[in-house]
Every structure is written in C-alpha cells, then in structure tokens.
Design a protein around this motif. Sequence first.
Motif, PDB file in Angstrom:
ATOM      1  N   THR A 187       2.262 -41.578 -34.142  1.00 25.61           N
ATOM      2  CA  THR A 187       0.964 -41.011 -33.398  1.00 25.61           C
ATOM      3  C   THR A 187       1.376 -41.407 -31.930  1.00 25.61           C
ATOM      4  OG1 THR A 187      -0.865 -40.955 -35.098  1.00 25.61           O
ATOM      5  CG2 THR A 187      -1.194 -40.449 -32.862  1.00 25.61           C
ATOM      6  N   LEU A 188       1.551 -40.399 -31.008  1.00 25.23           N
ATOM      7  CA  LEU A 188       1.255 -40.522 -29.565  1.00 25.23           C
ATOM      8  C   LEU A 188       0.270 -39.939 -28.827  1.00 25.23           C
ATOM      9  CD1 LEU A 188       5.124 -38.976 -28.984  1.00 25.23           C
ATOM     10  CD2 LEU A 188       4.829 -41.561 -29.557  1.00 25.23           C
ATOM     11  N   TYR A 189      -0.115 -40.683 -27.736  1.00 27.35           N
ATOM     12  CA  TYR A 189      -1.326 -40.267 -26.993  1.00 27.35           C
ATOM     13  C   TYR A 189      -0.971 -39.655 -25.456  1.00 27.35           C
ATOM     14  CZ  TYR A 189      -3.366 -42.889 -31.032  1.00 27.35           C
ATOM     15  OH  TYR A 189      -3.749 -43.346 -32.079  1.00 27.35           O
TER      16      TYR A 189
ATOM     17  N   GLY B 174      -2.412 -39.047 -17.780  1.00 30.24           N
ATOM     18  CA  GLY B 174      -1.549 -39.901 -18.105  1.00 30.24           C
ATOM     19  C   GLY B 174      -0.467 -40.346 -17.366  1.00 30.24           C
ATOM     20  N   SER B 175       0.334 -41.561 -17.685  1.00 28.25           N
ATOM     21  CA  SER B 175       1.523 -41.586 -16.798  1.00 28.25           C
ATOM     22  C   SER B 175       2.176 -42.816 -17.302  1.00 28.25           C
ATOM     23  CB  SER B 175       1.083 -42.275 -15.303  1.00 28.25           C
ATOM     24  OG  SER B 175       0.392 -43.636 -15.597  1.00 28.25           O
ATOM     25  N   GLY B 176       3.406 -43.262 -17.144  1.00 34.43           N
ATOM     26  CA  GLY B 176       4.265 -44.040 -17.860  1.00 34.43           C
ATOM     27  C   GLY B 176       4.840 -43.432 -18.953  1.00 34.43           C
ATOM     28  N   THR B 177       5.426 -44.305 -19.853  1.00 32.01           N
ATOM     29  CA  THR B 177       6.214 -43.925 -21.042  1.00 32.01           C
ATOM     30  C   THR B 177       5.809 -44.505 -22.312  1.00 32.01           C
ATOM     31  OG1 THR B 177       7.718 -45.739 -20.838  1.00 32.01           O
ATOM     32  CG2 THR B 177       8.392 -43.741 -19.613  1.00 32.01           C
ATOM     33  N   ALA B 178       4.840 -45.285 -22.278  1.00 26.10           N
ATOM     34  CA  ALA B 178       4.022 -46.102 -23.681  1.00 26.10           C
ATOM     35  C   ALA B 178       3.574 -44.961 -24.755  1.00 26.10           C
ATOM     36  CB  ALA B 178       3.064 -46.982 -23.394  1.00 26.10           C
ATOM     37  N   CYS B 179       2.831 -43.968 -24.091  1.00 26.28           N
ATOM     38  CA  CYS B 179       2.090 -42.961 -25.026  1.00 26.28           C
ATOM     39  C   CYS B 179       1.484 -43.508 -26.075  1.00 26.28           C
ATOM     40  CB  CYS B 179       3.216 -42.200 -25.257  1.00 26.28           C
ATOM     41  SG  CYS B 179       4.443 -40.930 -24.127  1.00 26.28           S
ATOM     42  N   SER B 180       0.751 -44.341 -25.572  1.00 28.36           N
ATOM     43  CA  SER B 180       0.012 -45.314 -26.604  1.00 28.36           C
ATOM     44  C   SER B 180      -1.758 -44.774 -26.127  1.00 28.36           C
ATOM     45  CB  SER B 180       0.056 -46.710 -26.474  1.00 28.36           C
ATOM     46  OG  SER B 180      -0.662 -47.413 -25.040  1.00 28.36           O
ATOM     47  N   MET B 181      -2.360 -45.435 -27.240  1.00 29.63           N
ATOM     48  CA  MET B 181      -3.685 -45.142 -27.320  1.00 29.63           C
ATOM     49  C   MET B 181      -4.590 -46.052 -25.870  1.00 29.63           C
ATOM     50  SD  MET B 181      -6.761 -46.064 -29.762  1.00 29.63           S
ATOM     51  CE  MET B 181      -6.067 -45.107 -31.055  1.00 29.63           C
ATOM     52  N   THR B 182      -3.744 -46.918 -25.374  1.00 28.64           N
ATOM     53  CA  THR B 182      -4.484 -47.489 -24.276  1.00 28.64           C
ATOM     54  C   THR B 182      -3.617 -47.302 -22.991  1.00 28.64           C
ATOM     55  OG1 THR B 182      -3.136 -49.507 -24.587  1.00 28.64           O
ATOM     56  CG2 THR B 182      -5.230 -49.714 -25.511  1.00 28.64           C
TER      57      THR B 182
END
Length: 453
Positions: free
Chosen positions: A3-5, A10-18
């Motif tokens: 799962t990507l978020y 949004g910004s950055g490359t983490a694509c995490s829930m936080t």
Amino acid sequence: MTTLYASATGSGTACSMTAPCSLGQAQSSVRSLDGNMSGDIVVQLAGGTYRLSAPLVFNNSDSGSGGHNVIWQAAPGATPVISGGQQVTGWTLHDSGNNIYAASVPVGTDSRQLYIDGSEAPRAAIPLNRGDVTITYNGMTINNSALNYLSGLPEQNRIEVESQNSFTDHFAPVQSISGSTITMQQPSWNNNNWGYDTLAKPFAGGQMFLENSYSFLQSGQWYLDPQAGQLYYKAPSGWNPSSHDVELPQLTSLVQVSGNSVDNPAHNIAFQGIAFEHATWLTPGSNIGYADQQSGTFFSKAYQQPSDFLTSCQSGCTLFEATRESLGEAPAAVQVSAAGSISFTGDTFSHLGEVGLGIGQDSNAVASGVGLGASSITADHNVFTDDAGAAIVVGGTQTNAHHPSDVAMTDQNITLTDNLVNGVAEDYKDMAGILSTYVTHAVIDHNEVENLP
C-alpha cells in the motif's frame, strides 16, 4: 499486498501513511514495484482536490503483473477529487450597473464550461429567431435591423451559432460580421448544413442561439476572454461570486488508460471511490465546430459536397452517405483504449465538458492515438452527473470498429452495471446517456438513466 499513500498536498518519495506523496510520485513508485508483483499494489488517496496540470497517463508501465492489480482507491471515508480545473478567485466588480464581476485567469486559458457551487453555469447567449437571418453558403444575412450591432462587436470569431434540432445539436463559429453579412468559419459551416436535420433545415425544433460574446451576458451567465485573461460573470441581484466555489475547467482529458498498441495493452488497473471532475472540449469552438450527426458523432474535417448542398442534400445524398466511415467521435474525460481488465467502481464523473467515460472509442477520440482494443472493462456502481456529453460511450464507428483489421482491435466483454446517470448531455443534447456501438459481448444491466434532454 503493498500500500502506497498519496494526498493532494503530498510531497517526498516515502508514500507512507505518515508521509504521503503526490499523485505523480505515487505513480513513479508503482512503476518501480509492478514488474514482478506477488500481490496487489494499492495506492490510497486521501480526501481533497488533486489539481492536474496535465492528464494522468496510464500505460503498460502502470499495469499489474502476475495476475495482480494496481488499485487506485479512496481512503476509507474520503472523497479524492481528480480535477482538471482552476478555482477562480480574486473577483472584482467590473460593471456595477449590470452587476458584472471579473476575475483574472492565465492568458490563453480557454474553456466551454464553468461550474459554480457544483453546477454548470450557462455561457453568455441570446436567442436568435430563424426569421431574423437567411442561411447562405458562406454564412447568414441579417434581416432584423435590431441585430445590426453585431458588426461592431469585438472578438467576432469567438461568437457561435447553436441550433437545437430534432435529433442533432449544431455549433458553428463565426468568422466575421460586416454590415448585415455574417461569414462563418469553414469547414464547420458547410458541414453543419448538409445531411439530415441540418442547421439550415431542422426536421423539428431548430431553436437557434447566438453564444459566447460579452455583449450577450444575461443574469447567471459567463464569458471568458482568453486573450485578455479575463473571466466575466453577470451575477444575480445581491450575489457575489467571491462567496462561492467557481471552477473553470482547463484540461481536455483527465485520465488516459492505453497500451502502446492493441497487441500490447495496458491491463489490470482499478479505480475505486474517486471523483473525476472539471474537463472541457474545445473542438466545437474551432473551425471544425460541432457538425453533429447523432449521439456524439460529427464531421471532423472538410468533405466533398454537392455544390448545391443547401437544396440537394437536406435529407441525405450520395456524397453525404460516403462520409459515414470517417466521422469523428466526441472524446471522453476518462479514456480507456488498447486496454484489458480495467475497472471503475464507486467513482463519480461530474462537471465534465464532454463524455464522462469512453471505452474502446476510435483512435480520433483518444489522446493516445491508439483506439479500440478494450477488453474486459467494467464500470459498476458509478455516478455520472452534470456532464456536457454522454455518461458512457463504448466502441467506435469507423471501419476498424465493426470490421477490425487486427482481431486485437475488437472491443469485447464490456460490463456496465448499476450506474446512476442523472443530468448528462447538458451541452451536447444529441447524446445518449449510455451509448454502445460495435461490441462483442456487452452487458448493460440495471443502470438508472434520468433527466436527459
């Protein structure tokens, strides 16, 4: 399952829930993961409006693999909006006597639609009685002296004539106005005036309008001047647009799902719980116009015509019949072609200035240029409302649609179920709620269609 978020901010490359990322980064991350999938990849979209500067393009690189899907879905309880529009702010009172407000937009911006508080606002327009003009091969001659002011209007080539006929809806742009002579742009004018139910001789109805000039503004109508970068709105008494949500569509498509060819399709992509909003279609205002032939098919170029078509070809003729294999199709805001195992579930297609969802249309109706070839496409429990064109169009009308030169071009196994179609074909009144042309095995079942012209 991975799962990507993503979120609208949004910004950055983490694509995490936080630390959610942008739509573009989420797509890049999917492409880095989907080559050898062991489970579905889910991109979860937070609520909010994702304003696009260009359409989202999904091709082979965005496809699922190993029998798994890439699923773009709303976060639980959220409504992500994929928008091709600009929210218009900064309104000032331009003409206090007529309650006309103005706002700046980027110079060159053009659109045929404007949405205010979630409903389409009408363009500036006035009715035109048929007796006020005489149709000619080059345009119209003004018979009513009350219309002589038209020759003094600025930006005459943005004015359009509309004729709402028995089963067609025609749009033809003006070239110039001199004295009592209105010269129309070609080939739009010729194309709008031959065949069946023409602008010149409708079978029934035939209410005409002059549209898209600042001087035509009536209460609740708008006018856009691309050259000056100014949007004008004539507000009702006591009404100020600064207190309302005003959305101006800028993109002509929002989502394009298409493989590199019909033999190498995009596949295994799903869209769930997403709202697709704010797109426009500019061809009807060009020299092509909208020479409608029924249900979103139109003349898209110049054709050989009889020299006396205003008299000899008002109920069809040999040269007219020869054009049928080369008609254009109105495009869709969300386009699917050269693709398989694509699904739309619980989505909303609203405030769109064209067809909502196009599946396997001809190549001239899709931005990828690769038409037809739609297989195992599902649209289930979606809502289509406040759209200028049809809700859903499946299939093409040209030769390869009914006699494909490559079997992979065949549109097949299309399922449209339990969709709500309410208030579409608002601008292009010839269009149906749902149109299916040449399809092998189509299931169109339990759809509710209401409030069409």
